[in-house]
Design an enzyme around this catalytic site. Structure first.
Site, short mmCIF file in Angstrom:
data_model
loop_
_atom_site.label_atom_id
_atom_site.label_comp_id
_atom_site.label_asym_id
_atom_site.label_seq_id
_atom_site.Cartn_x
_atom_site.Cartn_y
_atom_site.Cartn_z
N LYS A 181 -0.82 1.22 -16.46
CA LYS A 181 -0.33 2.13 -15.42
C LYS A 181 0.58 1.35 -14.47
CE LYS A 181 -1.46 3.25 -11.31
NZ LYS A 181 -0.13 3.43 -10.70
N GLU A 255 -5.48 -10.00 -9.58
CA GLU A 255 -4.41 -10.86 -9.03
C GLU A 255 -3.95 -10.19 -7.75
OE1 GLU A 255 -3.67 -13.66 -10.17
OE2 GLU A 255 -4.03 -13.68 -12.33
N CYS A 289 3.86 -12.09 -4.39
CA CYS A 289 2.48 -12.40 -4.00
C CYS A 289 2.35 -13.88 -3.63
CB CYS A 289 1.52 -12.04 -5.12
SG CYS A 289 1.96 -12.81 -6.69
N GLU A 389 -0.51 -10.67 5.20
CA GLU A 389 0.58 -10.68 4.23
C GLU A 389 1.60 -9.60 4.61
OE1 GLU A 389 -0.23 -9.12 0.27
OE2 GLU A 389 0.85 -10.82 -0.58
P1 NDP Z 1 -1.07 -1.80 -4.36
O1 NDP Z 1 -2.38 -2.48 -4.28
O2 NDP Z 1 -0.76 -0.75 -3.37
O3 NDP Z 1 -0.88 -1.09 -5.78
C1 NDP Z 1 -0.99 -1.80 -7.00
C2 NDP Z 1 -1.25 -0.81 -8.12
O4 NDP Z 1 -2.51 -0.18 -7.91
C3 NDP Z 1 -0.22 0.31 -8.19
O5 NDP Z 1 -0.03 0.68 -9.55
C4 NDP Z 1 -0.90 1.42 -7.42
O6 NDP Z 1 -0.43 2.69 -7.77
C5 NDP Z 1 -2.34 1.24 -7.89
N1 NDP Z 1 -3.33 1.81 -6.99
C6 NDP Z 1 -3.19 2.18 -5.68
N2 NDP Z 1 -4.36 2.64 -5.20
C7 NDP Z 1 -5.27 2.55 -6.21
C8 NDP Z 1 -6.66 2.83 -6.32
N3 NDP Z 1 -7.36 3.31 -5.29
N4 NDP Z 1 -7.27 2.59 -7.52
C9 NDP Z 1 -6.58 2.07 -8.57
N5 NDP Z 1 -5.26 1.79 -8.52
C10 NDP Z 1 -4.61 2.00 -7.36
O7 NDP Z 1 0.01 -2.96 -4.36
P2 NDP Z 1 1.58 -2.82 -4.34
O8 NDP Z 1 2.08 -2.09 -5.55
O9 NDP Z 1 1.99 -2.32 -3.00
O10 NDP Z 1 1.99 -4.35 -4.52
C11 NDP Z 1 1.98 -5.23 -3.45
C12 NDP Z 1 0.72 -6.07 -3.44
O11 NDP Z 1 0.49 -6.65 -4.72
C13 NDP Z 1 0.83 -7.24 -2.49
O12 NDP Z 1 -0.35 -7.35 -1.73
C14 NDP Z 1 0.98 -8.45 -3.39
O13 NDP Z 1 0.55 -9.64 -2.84
C15 NDP Z 1 0.22 -8.04 -4.59
N6 NDP Z 1 0.71 -8.72 -5.79
C16 NDP Z 1 -0.05 -9.72 -6.34
C17 NDP Z 1 0.41 -10.42 -7.43
C18 NDP Z 1 -0.42 -11.51 -8.05
O14 NDP Z 1 -0.16 -11.85 -9.18
N7 NDP Z 1 -1.39 -12.07 -7.37
C19 NDP Z 1 1.72 -10.14 -8.02
C20 NDP Z 1 2.41 -9.05 -7.39
C21 NDP Z 1 1.91 -8.37 -6.31
P3 NDP Z 1 0.79 3.30 -6.91
O15 NDP Z 1 1.80 2.21 -6.69
O16 NDP Z 1 1.31 4.33 -7.80
O17 NDP Z 1 0.17 3.75 -5.64
#
Ligand code: NDP
Length: 487
Positions: A181, A255, A289, A389
């Protein structure tokens, strides 16, 4: 010259990928906006609950075929996926650039990384050996590495194609099946990659994609027929995913976010450090991240270092992703509002702004979501801007007395994803590298590891490791077989 991709055309071709075929989403229509212009270019139909359930059932149904697939054949298919990604790199890269707002060279690099993940894990398919465990003369004990089962991959928007490949390639190499997803903001390249995998010969149902928002993510993570969830995203969402995955008692790889420190000591090469800090925080507009968002250094070098970073940052260009600027727009209006919120609160609190600090309005793209490199000099360690962050192009500096104080400041964080250390003293570098709390530590460089190096966080930055051979562990379930043959 690469053509501007017709995302509206890609949008219609790319929807859900279920059981080896493109299927139009039956859920809500989601508006898609170009981050460089702020204009909507179409709608993308989400999956509905029935399609989500079908995706998991396809993955469950395909599990035996894929798990039983000869490892050599599995390897050839993954190699072919890698080749096809490379052959389609220009199209994938241009779509990713426009969808995310990422400068084209960076998007092409991400596509290259996706190809590389498939190549790396293709090579692992026929090497997933088990162990023999000494157990006396009357028993022979060994383990067989079985695939973990149906794996769910929930992805963020900042590196859609490479993060997808980072989890999907090892899962497939292990013989597991996949439901991915992507973020609702960046669904395109996930569906394109699933199509490429089908062209490479991946059996139907092994790799499925459903798109949609957080509710789709939660339902997937809590689905009764899944076995593992690999989640990349924020710490807050990671907690929810972990909770949801407790229903099917599925494993989790998380992650999550970071507030990563770069320590620069007095004896460091300041030009090299400035370059590392610059790339560490302003690459991909800081939407990384592992961004090095905290610079920790002594007062003696602080002003010189900040000036060097600021001078380089001022020279960075902002522009449309396909014009290959240094920095593209942030991904959407919500993200720029988030960054503006952090910066405005820090300014209101009286923290010293050394660079940037307000939204950029480009003549050619006045409604784009552009934010310039921004630096706050030495805000208090407990301030919001120093602890949370931002996920944008915002650096804070922090002053330390010496190496031990730098270490204490670096570790004074809920996060622990990566860290950087600049010093010419080898003993100090090694001592700090061993004691800093992070999953990856870089000495005299920053984010210089290739993708075969294990990656993941400690503390609130996550659970488990991706990349390299360590990235296979989550997708393998070792079964121990005990043969009793004593007299
Ligand atoms: P989010 O946590 O908002 O979303 C990540 C994914 O989870 C998206 O596909 C989102 O869907 C989905 N999602 C949102 N709510 C839920 C839920 N309640 N249950 C299950 N899935 C859910 O992160 P962002 O997309 O905003 O990305 C930014 C964040 O990701 C930052 O904090 C960053 O640090 C972290 N990150 C970490 C990385 C790593 O490797 N450690 C790499 C890249 C980013 P939707 O977007 O459709 O809402």
């Amino acid at each position: 010259m690469i053509q501007h991709p017709r995302l509206d055309t890609d949008l219609n071709a790319a929807c859900q990928w279920l059981g080896g075929a493109a299927v139009m989403g039956k859920g809500a229509a989601r508006e898609m906006t170009d981050p460089a212009t702020g204009k909507m270019y179409g709608t993308f139909p989400d999956a509905d609950a029935g399609q989500l359930d079908r995706a998991v059932k396809h993955a469950r149904g395909a599990l035996k075929v894929w798990a039983d697939c000869d490892p050599d054949k599995r390897a050839r298919i993954l190699h072919r996926v890698s080749e096809l990604i490379t052959e389609n790199a220009d199209h994938l890269g241009a779509v990713e650039a426009v969808n995310v707002g990422k400068p084209l060279p960076q998007a092409l690099r991400d596509v290259g990384r996706a190809a590389e993940y498939f190549r790396f894990y293709a090579g692992a398919c026929d090497k997933l050996q088990g162990d023999t465990i000494p157990s006396g003369p009357d028993q022979t004990v060994f383990t067989v590495n079985e695939p973990v089962g149906v794996t769910v991959h929930i992805l963020p928007w900042n590196y859609p194609v490479s993060t997808l490949a980072r989890g999907v390639a090892p899962a497939l190499a292990a013989g597991a099946t996949v439901v991915a997803k992507p973020s609702e903001l960046t669904p395109f390249t996930a569906v394109m990659l699933a199509r490429i995998a089908a062209q490479a010969g991946l059996p139907d149902g092994v790799f499925n994609v459903v798109t949609g928002g957080g509710d789709i993510g939660t339902q997937l993570a809590g689905h009764s027929e899944i076995d593992h969830v690999t989640f990349t995203g924020s710490t807050a969402t990671g907690r929810k995913v972990m909770q949801a995955a407790s229903a099917p008692v599925a494993g989790v790889t998380l992650e999550l976010g970071g507030k990563s420190p770069i320590i620069v000591l007095d004896d460091a090469d300041l030009d090299a450090a400035a370059e590392g800090v610059l790339r560490g925080i302003f690459f991909n507009a800081g939407q990384v991240c592992a961004a090095g968002s905290r610079l920790v250094c002594t007062p003696g070098i602080h002003e010189a270092l900040i000036s060097k970073v600021a001078a380089k940052a001022r020279a960075m260009t902002l522009g449309h992703p396909l014009d290959s600027p240094d920095i593209g727009p942030l991904v959407n209006s919500g993200q720029i509002a988030r960054v503006e919120g952090f910066v405005d609160r820090a300014k209101a609190a009286g923290h010293r702004l050394a660079l940037g600090g307000s939204r950029s309005v480009l003549e050619a793209y006045p409604n784009g979501y552009f934010y310039p490199p921004t630096i706050f000099a030495n805000p208090p360690p407990q301030s919001e801007i120093a602890r949370d962050e931002v996920f944008g192009p915002v650096l804070v500096s922090q002053l330390c007395d010496d190496a031990d104080h730098a270490l204490a400041l670096a570790n004074d964080s809920d996060f622990g994803l990566v860290a950087g250390i600049y010093t010419c003293d080898g003993n100090t570098a090694l001592r700090l590298a061993r004691q800093v709390q992070a999953g990856q530590v870089f000495v005299n460089g920053f984010l210089t590891a290739n993708d075969s190096v294990p990656f993941g966080g400690v503390k609130r930055s996550g659970i488990g490791r991706e990349k390299g051979l360590a990235g296979l562990a989550a997708y393998l379930s070792p079964k121990a077989i005990v043969l009793n043959h004593g007299k």
